[in-house]
Design an enzyme around this catalytic site. Sequence first.
Site, PDB file in Angstrom:
ATOM      1  N   HIS A   1       1.095  -4.431  -1.524  1.00 21.90           N
ATOM      2  CA  HIS A   1       1.952  -3.907  -2.601  1.00 21.90           C
ATOM      3  C   HIS A   1       3.310  -4.600  -2.697  1.00 21.90           C
ATOM      4  O   HIS A   1       3.672  -5.143  -3.737  1.00 21.90           O
ATOM      5  CB  HIS A   1       2.155  -2.398  -2.424  1.00 21.90           C
ATOM      6  CG  HIS A   1       3.053  -1.816  -3.462  1.00 21.90           C
ATOM      7  ND1 HIS A   1       4.426  -1.758  -3.319  1.00 21.90           N
ATOM      8  CD2 HIS A   1       2.778  -1.302  -4.688  1.00 21.90           C
ATOM      9  CE1 HIS A   1       4.955  -1.234  -4.409  1.00 21.90           C
ATOM     10  NE2 HIS A   1       3.984  -0.940  -5.252  1.00 21.90           N
TER      11      HIS A   1
ATOM     12  N   HIS B   1      -5.212   5.772  -5.069  1.00 20.71           N
ATOM     13  CA  HIS B   1      -4.070   4.854  -5.182  1.00 20.71           C
ATOM     14  C   HIS B   1      -3.881   4.063  -3.881  1.00 20.71           C
ATOM     15  O   HIS B   1      -3.570   4.646  -2.852  1.00 20.71           O
ATOM     16  CB  HIS B   1      -2.826   5.705  -5.482  1.00 20.71           C
ATOM     17  CG  HIS B   1      -1.578   4.942  -5.718  1.00 20.71           C
ATOM     18  ND1 HIS B   1      -0.417   5.195  -5.022  1.00 20.71           N
ATOM     19  CD2 HIS B   1      -1.289   3.936  -6.573  1.00 20.71           C
ATOM     20  CE1 HIS B   1       0.539   4.383  -5.451  1.00 20.71           C
ATOM     21  NE2 HIS B   1       0.037   3.609  -6.390  1.00 20.71           N
TER      22      HIS B   1
END
Length: 256
Positions: A51, A8
């Site tokens: 992100h 991730h």
Amino acid sequence: MNNLCVAHRGFSYKAPENTIVAIKMAMAESFVQWVEIDTQLSMDGIPVVIHDFTLNRTTNGKGLVKDYTWAQLQQLDAGSWKGRAFQGERIPSLDDVLKLSCGRLRLNIELKTKGDMYPGLEQAVMEQILYHHMENEVVLTSFDTDALRRVKELNSNFKTGLIIDARPQDLLERLKDLECSFLSIGASHLDSTLDSTLVAQGITVMAWTIDDAKGMKRLASVNSEIMICTNRPDVWGETFMDSKPSFWHWKLIKKD
Ligand code: MG
């Protein structure tokens, strides 16, 4: 291998998320076959890997990613917040990550957008993937259903996946309507009933974000095909990689 490990944002437990060093650290573990990354656009339309919509948490910049040009974003330090050892690490472009991954990793590329925040994001991302001939090595995922629809409109050969942290009654209908063949779901919503329904419809399932052995083993007991998205590829390795030669290994050795 079963319950494939998806790192991730790279090896984000050890390295600054969504950076080249984080992806290299994930790649250093031979069992990491997938990495998940997040993409947005710079002000001048370059797909970048980060992100948050703002620069504040993971760089020494401030404000929205979309208000900076690629040249300006490249000046920022995206590593120091994670530790001095990572000082000077940059925000990578999607192109940087594709170059690094090509032939070694498959990528779950999250389209980070909301509404009309990033006109042209899907096309820019898809063009880069096609340039690197990686269309069969990626899945494009998003919380934003309009983004997923736009991908399919542009090129229906791309595999898409809905990201969801819920278990709505009409989940299958939603996936069908979006033409998604992949589902990225918060792990707590996934059990064997839901999983078998999805598998029967040919949906590939990835659960997130599981950093402990117990949670990983639970998913493995549901179905060995569930992909496990984790910040801790090291824990995945300790959980699933057999450190001792197995019976079959010994048999092979004896034969030789
Ligand atoms: Mg993501």
